[in-house]
Design an enzyme around this catalytic site. Structure first.
Site, PDB file in Angstrom:
ATOM      1  N   GLY A  15       0.781  -1.188  -0.066  1.00  0.00           N
ATOM      2  CA  GLY A  15       0.071  -0.033   0.082  1.00  0.00           C
ATOM      3  C   GLY A  15       0.837   1.303  -0.113  1.00  0.00           C
ATOM      4  N   TYR A 129     -10.175   4.267  15.513  1.00  0.00           N
ATOM      5  CA  TYR A 129      -9.440   4.578  14.428  1.00  0.00           C
ATOM      6  C   TYR A 129      -9.230   6.055  14.202  1.00  0.00           C
ATOM      7  CZ  TYR A 129      -7.476   5.375   9.587  1.00  0.00           C
ATOM      8  OH  TYR A 129      -6.802   5.626   8.294  1.00  0.00           O
ATOM      9  N   GLY A 160      -7.446  10.562   1.960  1.00  0.00           N
ATOM     10  CA  GLY A 160      -8.617  10.381   1.918  1.00  0.00           C
ATOM     11  C   GLY A 160      -8.796   8.880   1.610  1.00  0.00           C
TER      12      GLY A 160
END
Length: 236
Positions: A15, A129, A160
């Site tokens: 990622g 989170y 985002g």
């Protein structure tokens, strides 16, 4: 001649972390990758594991995080809350703290924390989170203030909806809901776009930028409501 800089990227197995490591290498930094999973230079648990010696790190990119604790606040267990806080917030602090003495001694450092847009607007079903990512902002600003006279900067990027492996695997109906709400630009962000911002904040040229939180979200929190057409504000 600018000396060679050594960068640490946590959560670098995949990622955003992997994209950041690749970009920093391309920019000429010596990159040390770390993750809890196999596949990186270092393998350790940022929350509770023994940390390696990090005194030679000039650029610390704190990216390691857990993102899949899902529960409304009234049903969230202590274990769920503690997991997100211990990894996302305490783990980030532990790694940054380990890097700071060497940075302070050399009077140079770049600290970049990967927070989230959830830090500023919240995220239903992910109170832990959102709280952990908001905590990073306060920690980052404090570290920036404590070290501003020592050539050390600290900043945060707030992604985002980014097209990571995990996001791409979400059900189509959920993605459609997110698209209508959080993607006014009509697309998700790419991990390379986050990496580009991190790379700037990690560079020599960013020395006058510190204590900042910068969104990478395609305008997700802009008011794009149009009074003339549904969902469209790109034409007059």
């Amino acid at each position: 001649m600018i000396p060679s800089r050594r960068a640490l990227v946590t959560g670098a197995a995949r990622g955003i972390g992997a994209a950041v490591a690749q970009r920093l290498r391309r920019d000429g930094l010596e990159v040390v990758t770390a993750d809890r999973d196999a596949g990186c230079d270092l393998r350790f648990d940022v929350a509770s594991g023994e940390l390696p010696e990090l005194g030679e790190i000039d650029v610390c990119v704190s990216n390691a995080a857990v993102t899949d604790t899902i529960a409304p606040a009234h049903r969230m267990t202590a274990e769920q809350w503690n997991l997100d806080i211990s990894v996302n917030l305490t783990g980030a602090f532990r790694v940054i703290q380990a890097c700071l003495p060497g940075m302070r001694e050399r009077r140079y450092g770049r600290i970049v924390v990967v927070s989230s847009s959830a830090a500023t607007v919240g995220l239903p079903a992910q109170a832990a989170y959102a709280a952990s990512k908001a905590g990073l902002l306060g920690m980052m600003k404090t570290v920036a203030a404590e070290n501003v006279r020592r050539g050390i900067t600290a900043n945060a990027v707030l992604p985002g909806l980014i097209a990571s492996e995990r996001v791409k695997a979400m059900p189509a109906e959920l993605f459609e809901q997110l698209q209508s709400t959080f993607l006014p630009s009509g697309r998700m962000g790419e991990v390379e776009e986050v990496a580009s911002l991190v790379a700037y904040l990690a560079s020599e040229e960013s020395g006058y930028v510190t204590g900042q939180q910068i969104g990478v979200d395609g305008g997700a929190w802009l008011n794009t409501l149009s009074l003339t057409r549904s969902g469209r504000s790109d034409r007059g």
